[in-house]
Scaffold this active site. Sequence first.
Site, PDB file in Angstrom:
ATOM      1  N   LYS A 105       0.825  -1.210   0.000  1.00 28.45           N
ATOM      2  CA  LYS A 105       0.000   0.000   0.000  1.00 28.45           C
ATOM      3  C   LYS A 105       0.855   1.254   0.000  1.00 28.45           C
ATOM      4  O   LYS A 105       0.520   2.242  -0.650  1.00 28.45           O
ATOM      5  CB  LYS A 105      -0.964  -0.018   1.175  1.00 28.45           C
ATOM      6  CG  LYS A 105      -2.099  -0.995   0.905  1.00 28.45           C
ATOM      7  CD  LYS A 105      -3.107  -1.069   2.002  1.00 28.45           C
ATOM      8  CE  LYS A 105      -4.232  -2.008   1.575  1.00 28.45           C
ATOM      9  NZ  LYS A 105      -5.171  -2.273   2.651  1.00 28.45           N
TER      10      LYS A 105
ATOM     11  N   LYS B 223      -8.381  -1.727  -7.725  1.00 28.65           N
ATOM     12  CA  LYS B 223      -8.697  -0.307  -7.905  1.00 28.65           C
ATOM     13  C   LYS B 223      -7.415   0.502  -8.038  1.00 28.65           C
ATOM     14  O   LYS B 223      -7.350   1.468  -8.778  1.00 28.65           O
ATOM     15  CB  LYS B 223      -9.476   0.215  -6.692  1.00 28.65           C
ATOM     16  CG  LYS B 223     -10.960  -0.090  -6.748  1.00 28.65           C
ATOM     17  CD  LYS B 223     -11.569  -0.054  -5.343  1.00 28.65           C
ATOM     18  CE  LYS B 223     -12.058  -1.419  -4.956  1.00 28.65           C
ATOM     19  NZ  LYS B 223     -12.281  -1.640  -3.538  1.00 28.65           N
TER      20      LYS B 223
ATOM     21  N   LYS C  98      -3.160  -8.591 -11.032  1.00 26.61           N
ATOM     22  CA  LYS C  98      -4.364  -8.738 -10.217  1.00 26.61           C
ATOM     23  C   LYS C  98      -5.271  -7.525 -10.454  1.00 26.61           C
ATOM     24  O   LYS C  98      -4.792  -6.387 -10.445  1.00 26.61           O
ATOM     25  CB  LYS C  98      -3.949  -8.787  -8.737  1.00 26.61           C
ATOM     26  CG  LYS C  98      -5.117  -8.864  -7.766  1.00 26.61           C
ATOM     27  CD  LYS C  98      -4.690  -8.541  -6.335  1.00 26.61           C
ATOM     28  CE  LYS C  98      -5.420  -7.313  -5.863  1.00 26.61           C
ATOM     29  NZ  LYS C  98      -5.947  -7.239  -4.562  1.00 26.61           N
TER      30      LYS C  98
HETATM   31  P1  ADP Z   1      -8.707  -3.615  -4.352  1.00 24.71           P
HETATM   32  O1  ADP Z   1      -7.428  -4.412  -4.568  1.00 24.71           O
HETATM   33  O2  ADP Z   1      -9.381  -3.328  -5.650  1.00 24.71           O
HETATM   34  O3  ADP Z   1      -8.509  -2.375  -3.520  1.00 24.71           O
HETATM   35  P2  ADP Z   1      -9.858  -4.742  -1.976  1.00 24.71           P
HETATM   36  O4  ADP Z   1      -8.512  -4.896  -1.375  1.00 24.71           O
HETATM   37  O5  ADP Z   1     -10.767  -3.682  -1.453  1.00 24.71           O
HETATM   38  O6  ADP Z   1      -9.691  -4.574  -3.550  1.00 24.71           O
HETATM   39  O7  ADP Z   1     -10.590  -6.158  -1.897  1.00 24.71           O
HETATM   40  C1  ADP Z   1     -11.886  -6.430  -1.407  1.00 24.71           C
HETATM   41  C2  ADP Z   1     -12.158  -7.928  -1.510  1.00 24.71           C
HETATM   42  O8  ADP Z   1     -12.114  -8.337  -2.860  1.00 24.71           O
HETATM   43  C3  ADP Z   1     -11.129  -8.808  -0.778  1.00 24.71           C
HETATM   44  O9  ADP Z   1     -11.759  -9.927  -0.225  1.00 24.71           O
HETATM   45  C4  ADP Z   1     -10.189  -9.211  -1.862  1.00 24.71           C
HETATM   46  O10 ADP Z   1      -9.539 -10.435  -1.585  1.00 24.71           O
HETATM   47  C5  ADP Z   1     -11.132  -9.355  -3.044  1.00 24.71           C
HETATM   48  N1  ADP Z   1     -10.403  -9.059  -4.288  1.00 24.71           N
HETATM   49  C6  ADP Z   1      -9.909  -7.865  -4.673  1.00 24.71           C
HETATM   50  N2  ADP Z   1      -9.306  -7.947  -5.878  1.00 24.71           N
HETATM   51  C7  ADP Z   1      -9.415  -9.247  -6.258  1.00 24.71           C
HETATM   52  C8  ADP Z   1      -9.004  -9.974  -7.422  1.00 24.71           C
HETATM   53  N3  ADP Z   1      -8.380  -9.385  -8.434  1.00 24.71           N
HETATM   54  N4  ADP Z   1      -9.305 -11.290  -7.465  1.00 24.71           N
HETATM   55  C9  ADP Z   1      -9.954 -11.902  -6.455  1.00 24.71           C
HETATM   56  N5  ADP Z   1     -10.373 -11.269  -5.345  1.00 24.71           N
HETATM   57  C10 ADP Z   1     -10.113  -9.961  -5.235  1.00 24.71           C
HETATM   58  N1  TRP Z   2      -8.911  -6.180   4.491  1.00 21.33           N
HETATM   59  C1  TRP Z   2     -10.027  -6.550   3.642  1.00 21.33           C
HETATM   60  C2  TRP Z   2      -9.766  -6.004   2.232  1.00 21.33           C
HETATM   61  O1  TRP Z   2      -8.979  -5.117   2.031  1.00 21.33           O
HETATM   62  C3  TRP Z   2     -11.342  -6.014   4.148  1.00 21.33           C
HETATM   63  C4  TRP Z   2     -11.664  -6.539   5.496  1.00 21.33           C
HETATM   64  C5  TRP Z   2     -11.654  -5.826   6.645  1.00 21.33           C
HETATM   65  C6  TRP Z   2     -12.062  -7.875   5.836  1.00 21.33           C
HETATM   66  N2  TRP Z   2     -12.033  -6.606   7.691  1.00 21.33           N
HETATM   67  C7  TRP Z   2     -12.290  -7.868   7.244  1.00 21.33           C
HETATM   68  C8  TRP Z   2     -12.243  -9.050   5.120  1.00 21.33           C
HETATM   69  C9  TRP Z   2     -12.662  -9.031   7.932  1.00 21.33           C
HETATM   70  C10 TRP Z   2     -12.637 -10.218   5.809  1.00 21.33           C
HETATM   71  C11 TRP Z   2     -12.838 -10.192   7.210  1.00 21.33           C
HETATM   72  O2  TRP Z   2     -10.388  -6.456   1.338  1.00 21.33           O
END
Ligand code: ADP
Ligand code: TRP
Length: 321
Positions: A110, A193, A190
């Site tokens: 991040k 966003k 992957k």
């Molecule tokens: P981003 O990487 O777009 O910021 P997040 O970290 O908010 O996405 O992910 C939210 C949920 O979606 C999590 O459970 C994450 O494992 C799943 N997720 C995000 N991107 C993918 C992907 N490319 N393939 C599978 N699962 C994903």
């Molecule tokens: N960290 C997860 C993500 O970025 C979001 C998340 C926060 C989460 N608390 C959680 C997922 C508890 C599963 C269980 O997508």
Amino acid sequence: MRILSGIQPSGRPHLGNYFGMMQPSILLQEQGDAFYFIADYHALTSTHDPEVLRQNVRDLAIDFLACGLDPEKSTFWVQSDVPEVTELAWILSCVTPMGFLERCVSYKDKIAQGISPSHGLFAYPVLQAADILLFDSNVVPVGKDQKQHLELTRDVASKFNDRYGEDLLVIPEPQIREVAATVPGLDGRKMSKSYDNSIEIFEETEKKLRKKVMKIVTDTTAVEDPKDPTDSYLIQLYSLVATPEEVAEMEDSFRAGGTGYGHYKQQIFEGIRDHFAPMREKREKLVEDSAYVDGVLEDGARKARAKAREVIDRVRNAVGC
Ligand code: ADP
Ligand code: TRP
């Protein structure tokens, strides 16, 4: 069986979010006591505009409901409406060795993406552990990128139980679906966003959706030549929205040659469009009914809070507070 998962309100959900987390959560609500929440406290690590955060929470609630989260079957709330989670996060912080957090790759990722390195960002996995442990969760459906956070949650729960008493906290199991473990983005990395490579599940218009699908990277194999379906992003994306027979047909056609990638992309575009069409319709209705959405989240917070109180009382009692 308690199933629990959370998602950050950090922008419109894309195919990775949907197939990695939202769809499995929706399917699992038939199989146990499902608890799902919108992780707004987590989003504070990267979203600093209160109006944007409020709007993102609302949009995500609507999107999740439109996709099939059923408030009759699942408890659905906004994380900050159950503030006990921050209390548990502090208590867990005091049993979490620094080394556990230093090993987490998401912090480094991040920062590399430009998010400012705050204490909150570093401690993020402890708050996530609290999210899970506060509700005695057994199963946590997530994408593969969350695997390490789930391991940390299990390790922290074990540490806590070692120090304060066996069976105080339930040790959860992650559930990661192989077919959607990592949904590829337009550039093959992957879908995320933060990489600007995503296809949103509710792109504004069909035209925009089609344009994005047409942008998926492919190699330079000529139209007439056979193509290798193994590890193809196109096949991976198509399998999310097509039947196994349709996928097998596309694979055969790859091997036979004579068809250009543009043709396959058109099929993928249609597959995505059709998969989300009924949800798009439902979404339009929900946008008009904010009282209903508010009611669902209020009800959810009340139910979640009752469970959280039970666990936090047990934990406070165990630690001596
Ligand atoms: P981003 O990487 O777009 O910021 P997040 O970290 O908010 O996405 O992910 C939210 C949920 O979606 C999590 O459970 C994450 O494992 C799943 N997720 C995000 N991107 C993918 C992907 N490319 N393939 C599978 N699962 C994903
Ligand atoms: N960290 C997860 C993500 O970025 C979001 C998340 C926060 C989460 N608390 C959680 C997922 C508890 C599963 C269980 O997508």
